[in-house]
Design a protein around this motif. Structure first.
Motif, PDB file in Angstrom:
ATOM      1  N   LYS A 131     -59.316  -4.463  24.298  1.00  0.00           N
ATOM      2  CA  LYS A 131     -58.552  -4.154  25.509  1.00  0.00           C
ATOM      3  C   LYS A 131     -57.168  -4.802  25.517  1.00  0.00           C
ATOM      4  CE  LYS A 131     -59.207  -3.782  30.501  1.00  0.00           C
ATOM      5  NZ  LYS A 131     -60.109  -4.101  31.643  1.00  0.00           N
ATOM      6  N   ALA A 132     -57.081  -6.046  25.076  1.00  0.00           N
ATOM      7  CA  ALA A 132     -55.808  -6.768  25.120  1.00  0.00           C
ATOM      8  C   ALA A 132     -55.006  -6.652  23.828  1.00  0.00           C
ATOM      9  CB  ALA A 132     -56.063  -8.240  25.434  1.00  0.00           C
ATOM     10  N   MET A 133     -55.525  -5.933  22.854  1.00  0.00           N
ATOM     11  CA  MET A 133     -54.849  -5.827  21.559  1.00  0.00           C
ATOM     12  C   MET A 133     -53.691  -4.838  21.593  1.00  0.00           C
ATOM     13  SD  MET A 133     -57.874  -5.802  18.697  1.00  0.00           S
ATOM     14  CE  MET A 133     -58.960  -7.199  18.443  1.00  0.00           C
ATOM     15  N   ASP A 134     -52.649  -5.152  20.846  1.00  0.00           N
ATOM     16  CA  ASP A 134     -51.544  -4.225  20.626  1.00  0.00           C
ATOM     17  C   ASP A 134     -51.973  -3.288  19.499  1.00  0.00           C
ATOM     18  OD1 ASP A 134     -49.275  -2.886  19.756  1.00  0.00           O
ATOM     19  OD2 ASP A 134     -47.957  -4.608  20.041  1.00  0.00           O
ATOM     20  N   PRO A 135     -52.062  -1.978  19.760  1.00  0.00           N
ATOM     21  CA  PRO A 135     -52.537  -1.067  18.712  1.00  0.00           C
ATOM     22  C   PRO A 135     -51.653  -1.056  17.468  1.00  0.00           C
ATOM     23  CG  PRO A 135     -51.607   0.165  20.557  1.00  0.00           C
ATOM     24  CD  PRO A 135     -51.736  -1.261  21.002  1.00  0.00           C
ATOM     25  N   VAL A 136     -50.355  -1.294  17.641  1.00  0.00           N
ATOM     26  CA  VAL A 136     -49.449  -1.329  16.488  1.00  0.00           C
ATOM     27  C   VAL A 136     -49.797  -2.505  15.583  1.00  0.00           C
ATOM     28  CG1 VAL A 136     -47.051  -1.554  15.748  1.00  0.00           C
ATOM     29  CG2 VAL A 136     -47.597  -0.200  17.786  1.00  0.00           C
ATOM     30  N   GLU A 137     -50.026  -3.665  16.190  1.00  0.00           N
ATOM     31  CA  GLU A 137     -50.384  -4.853  15.407  1.00  0.00           C
ATOM     32  C   GLU A 137     -51.751  -4.684  14.755  1.00  0.00           C
ATOM     33  OE1 GLU A 137     -50.083  -8.382  17.722  1.00  0.00           O
ATOM     34  OE2 GLU A 137     -47.958  -8.103  18.188  1.00  0.00           O
ATOM     35  N   LEU A 138     -52.700  -4.135  15.504  1.00  0.00           N
ATOM     36  CA  LEU A 138     -54.048  -3.930  14.971  1.00  0.00           C
ATOM     37  C   LEU A 138     -54.017  -3.030  13.743  1.00  0.00           C
ATOM     38  CD1 LEU A 138     -57.152  -4.037  15.079  1.00  0.00           C
ATOM     39  CD2 LEU A 138     -57.078  -2.150  16.723  1.00  0.00           C
ATOM     40  N   LEU A 139     -53.297  -1.917  13.841  1.00  0.00           N
ATOM     41  CA  LEU A 139     -53.261  -0.968  12.729  1.00  0.00           C
ATOM     42  C   LEU A 139     -52.377  -1.452  11.586  1.00  0.00           C
ATOM     43  CD1 LEU A 139     -53.229   2.411  14.678  1.00  0.00           C
ATOM     44  CD2 LEU A 139     -55.157   1.215  13.639  1.00  0.00           C
ATOM     45  N   GLY A 140     -51.504  -2.408  11.880  1.00  0.00           N
ATOM     46  CA  GLY A 140     -50.723  -3.016  10.809  1.00  0.00           C
ATOM     47  C   GLY A 140     -51.607  -3.859   9.906  1.00  0.00           C
ATOM     48  N   ILE A 141     -52.688  -4.393  10.487  1.00  0.00           N
ATOM     49  CA  ILE A 141     -53.626  -5.226   9.728  1.00  0.00           C
ATOM     50  C   ILE A 141     -54.767  -4.386   9.149  1.00  0.00           C
ATOM     51  CG2 ILE A 141     -55.230  -7.179   9.882  1.00  0.00           C
ATOM     52  CD1 ILE A 141     -53.537  -8.161  12.275  1.00  0.00           C
ATOM     53  N   LEU A 142     -55.280  -3.469   9.981  1.00  0.00           N
ATOM     54  CA  LEU A 142     -56.433  -2.648   9.576  1.00  0.00           C
ATOM     55  C   LEU A 142     -56.106  -1.163   9.765  1.00  0.00           C
ATOM     56  CD1 LEU A 142     -59.201  -4.737  11.397  1.00  0.00           C
ATOM     57  CD2 LEU A 142     -58.748  -4.726   8.934  1.00  0.00           C
ATOM     58  N   PRO A 143     -55.238  -0.623   8.931  1.00  0.00           N
ATOM     59  CA  PRO A 143     -54.790   0.764   9.127  1.00  0.00           C
ATOM     60  C   PRO A 143     -55.883   1.818   9.003  1.00  0.00           C
ATOM     61  CG  PRO A 143     -54.080  -0.055   6.991  1.00  0.00           C
ATOM     62  CD  PRO A 143     -54.613  -1.234   7.745  1.00  0.00           C
ATOM     63  N   THR A 144     -56.934   1.521   8.244  1.00  0.00           N
ATOM     64  CA  THR A 144     -57.984   2.528   8.037  1.00  0.00           C
ATOM     65  C   THR A 144     -59.283   2.186   8.762  1.00  0.00           C
ATOM     66  OG1 THR A 144     -58.668   1.445   5.973  1.00  0.00           O
ATOM     67  CG2 THR A 144     -57.044   3.227   5.801  1.00  0.00           C
ATOM     68  N   CYS A 145     -59.194   1.322   9.785  1.00  0.00           N
ATOM     69  CA  CYS A 145     -60.379   1.049  10.597  1.00  0.00           C
ATOM     70  C   CYS A 145     -60.763   2.326  11.346  1.00  0.00           C
ATOM     71  CB  CYS A 145     -60.119  -0.098  11.569  1.00  0.00           C
ATOM     72  SG  CYS A 145     -58.860   0.258  12.824  1.00  0.00           S
ATOM     73  N   THR A 146     -61.894   2.309  12.018  1.00  0.00           N
ATOM     74  CA  THR A 146     -62.356   3.519  12.708  1.00  0.00           C
ATOM     75  C   THR A 146     -61.336   4.001  13.730  1.00  0.00           C
ATOM     76  OG1 THR A 146     -64.627   2.713  12.464  1.00  0.00           O
ATOM     77  CG2 THR A 146     -64.278   4.552  13.969  1.00  0.00           C
ATOM     78  N   PHE A 147     -60.748   3.072  14.460  1.00  0.00           N
ATOM     79  CA  PHE A 147     -59.712   3.451  15.427  1.00  0.00           C
ATOM     80  C   PHE A 147     -58.508   4.045  14.704  1.00  0.00           C
ATOM     81  CE2 PHE A 147     -55.811   1.996  17.756  1.00  0.00           C
ATOM     82  CZ  PHE A 147     -55.872   2.941  18.775  1.00  0.00           C
ATOM     83  N   GLY A 148     -58.155   3.482  13.559  1.00  0.00           N
ATOM     84  CA  GLY A 148     -57.038   4.012  12.777  1.00  0.00           C
ATOM     85  C   GLY A 148     -57.301   5.431  12.314  1.00  0.00           C
ATOM     86  N   LYS A 149     -58.530   5.702  11.901  1.00  0.00           N
ATOM     87  CA  LYS A 149     -58.896   7.053  11.474  1.00  0.00           C
ATOM     88  C   LYS A 149     -58.831   8.026  12.649  1.00  0.00           C
ATOM     89  CE  LYS A 149     -61.881   5.477   7.702  1.00  0.00           C
ATOM     90  NZ  LYS A 149     -63.279   5.365   7.205  1.00  0.00           N
ATOM     91  N   PHE A 150     -59.246   7.544  13.821  1.00  0.00           N
ATOM     92  CA  PHE A 150     -59.166   8.362  15.031  1.00  0.00           C
ATOM     93  C   PHE A 150     -57.710   8.715  15.337  1.00  0.00           C
ATOM     94  CE2 PHE A 150     -58.300   8.163  19.645  1.00  0.00           C
ATOM     95  CZ  PHE A 150     -58.995   9.290  20.066  1.00  0.00           C
ATOM     96  N   CYS A 151     -56.832   7.724  15.256  1.00  0.00           N
ATOM     97  CA  CYS A 151     -55.410   7.958  15.533  1.00  0.00           C
ATOM     98  C   CYS A 151     -54.829   8.979  14.559  1.00  0.00           C
ATOM     99  CB  CYS A 151     -54.632   6.650  15.436  1.00  0.00           C
ATOM    100  SG  CYS A 151     -55.036   5.455  16.726  1.00  0.00           S
ATOM    101  N   SER A 152     -55.155   8.825  13.289  1.00  0.00           N
ATOM    102  CA  SER A 152     -54.650   9.756  12.280  1.00  0.00           C
ATOM    103  C   SER A 152     -55.121  11.176  12.560  1.00  0.00           C
ATOM    104  CB  SER A 152     -55.116   9.320  10.885  1.00  0.00           C
ATOM    105  OG  SER A 152     -54.617   8.047  10.558  1.00  0.00           O
ATOM    106  N   LYS A 153     -56.399  11.305  12.844  1.00  0.00           N
ATOM    107  CA  LYS A 153     -56.984  12.626  13.097  1.00  0.00           C
ATOM    108  C   LYS A 153     -56.331  13.297  14.300  1.00  0.00           C
ATOM    109  CE  LYS A 153     -61.360  14.872  14.363  1.00  0.00           C
ATOM    110  NZ  LYS A 153     -62.809  14.660  14.640  1.00  0.00           N
ATOM    111  N   LYS A 154     -56.147  12.546  15.369  1.00  0.00           N
ATOM    112  CA  LYS A 154     -55.609  13.134  16.591  1.00  0.00           C
ATOM    113  C   LYS A 154     -54.108  13.409  16.492  1.00  0.00           C
ATOM    114  CE  LYS A 154     -59.469  13.389  18.779  1.00  0.00           C
ATOM    115  NZ  LYS A 154     -60.072  14.712  19.075  1.00  0.00           N
ATOM    116  N   TYR A 155     -53.378  12.553  15.797  1.00  0.00           N
ATOM    117  CA  TYR A 155     -51.946  12.808  15.626  1.00  0.00           C
ATOM    118  C   TYR A 155     -51.732  14.108  14.858  1.00  0.00           C
ATOM    119  CZ  TYR A 155     -47.097  12.413  14.186  1.00  0.00           C
ATOM    120  OH  TYR A 155     -45.761  12.678  13.967  1.00  0.00           O
ATOM    121  N   LEU A 156     -52.478  14.278  13.785  1.00  0.00           N
ATOM    122  CA  LEU A 156     -52.339  15.484  12.966  1.00  0.00           C
ATOM    123  C   LEU A 156     -52.770  16.730  13.733  1.00  0.00           C
ATOM    124  CD1 LEU A 156     -53.703  14.088   9.575  1.00  0.00           C
ATOM    125  CD2 LEU A 156     -51.311  14.487  10.203  1.00  0.00           C
TER     126      LEU A 156
END
Length: 245
Positions: A105-130
């Motif tokens: 909840k308190a995490m910055d998504p940019v910072e999170l994905l900078g560390i773990l770009p292919t985490c489940t949330f990262g995969k969700f972001c990629s899928k939805k952006y495309l």
């Protein structure tokens, strides 16, 4: 849900601004979105008339974005894989969802994905952006496909546009985690085009001077889904209303 709505409005506003700057025919885009809503086709199609006034184009665009990003919400992983955790160990799965919700909840998504770009949330972001920003759209808006190339490579662009998208993606992801931490999980519903307006289940995105929609209004198109919780509480679906005649 209020965070989802605000994030959706912000991203929609930015996308609409970019479309206008790129000299898109906004009326034609709106007609295409309406046609897709009516036919159930997720892609833009051609249409000749519109029920949306020019200054309400943002609602049609938000409807398009909402359909794309909420698709798969009823599944524990948005159908990104065949996980059956909810069926195998439902109590543990619900606890895990709430823990992830609380931690993220308190995490910055940019910072999170900078560390773990292919985490489940990262995969969700990629899928939805495309899904939301197809190649022709991105090329028209930015003159190139660099952001798409980065996303396809498993990375996350550091652009203002993608950052605004991440705000929306995080809001949806948190809502999904919270929903699946409940027992029973909320039931998602969406108003159908042409349906009668029911104020106990629907909320008009256009505000009326009388404080409520006048009689004879029906759903022109759904803007975002609603949810019914296990305790009977209803989070209203947002709709664009039009006159029956």
């Amino acid at each position: 849900m209020s965070h989802v709505r605000e994030s959706s409005k912000l991203f929609t506003s930015l996308l609409l601004t970019l479309m206008r700057a790129a000299r898109w025919d906004i009326s034609a885009a709106v007609r295409s979105i309406e046609a897709a809503t009516a036919s159930g086709n997720e892609n833009f199609t051609s249409a000749t008339t519109s029920i949306v006034s020019t200054h309400h184009a943002k609602y049609a665009l938000e409807s398009y974005i909402s359909r794309k990003i909420f698709q798969g919400f009823d599944h524990e992983t948005f159908y990104m894989d065949g996980s059956l955790s909810l069926l195998i160990n439902p109590d543990q799965f619900r606890r895990d969802c709430f823990t992830q919700f609380r931690d993220m909840k308190a995490m910055d998504p940019v910072e999170l994905l900078g560390i773990l770009p292919t985490c489940t949330f990262g995969k969700f972001c990629s899928k939805k952006y495309l899904a939301i920003v197809h190649p022709k759209m991105e090329e028209s808006l930015f003159g190139e496909l660099e952001q798409r190339r980065q996303v396809l490579a498993g990375n996350h662009p550091r652009s203002q546009f993608y950052g605004e998208f991440l705000g929306l993606a995080k809001a949806i992801w948190l809502l999904h985690l919270l929903a699946f931490s409940l027992d029973p999980a909320p039931c998602q519903f969406e108003a159908s085009r042409g349906a009668e307006f029911h104020p106990q289940y629907m909320e008009s995105v256009v505000k009326f001077s009388e404080g409520r929609p006048p009689g004879g209004q029906i759903v022109g198109f759904p803007v975002s889904p609603g949810f019914k919780l296990g305790n009977g509480l209803v989070i209203k679906a947002r709709v664009y209303l039009v006159s029956r005649t």
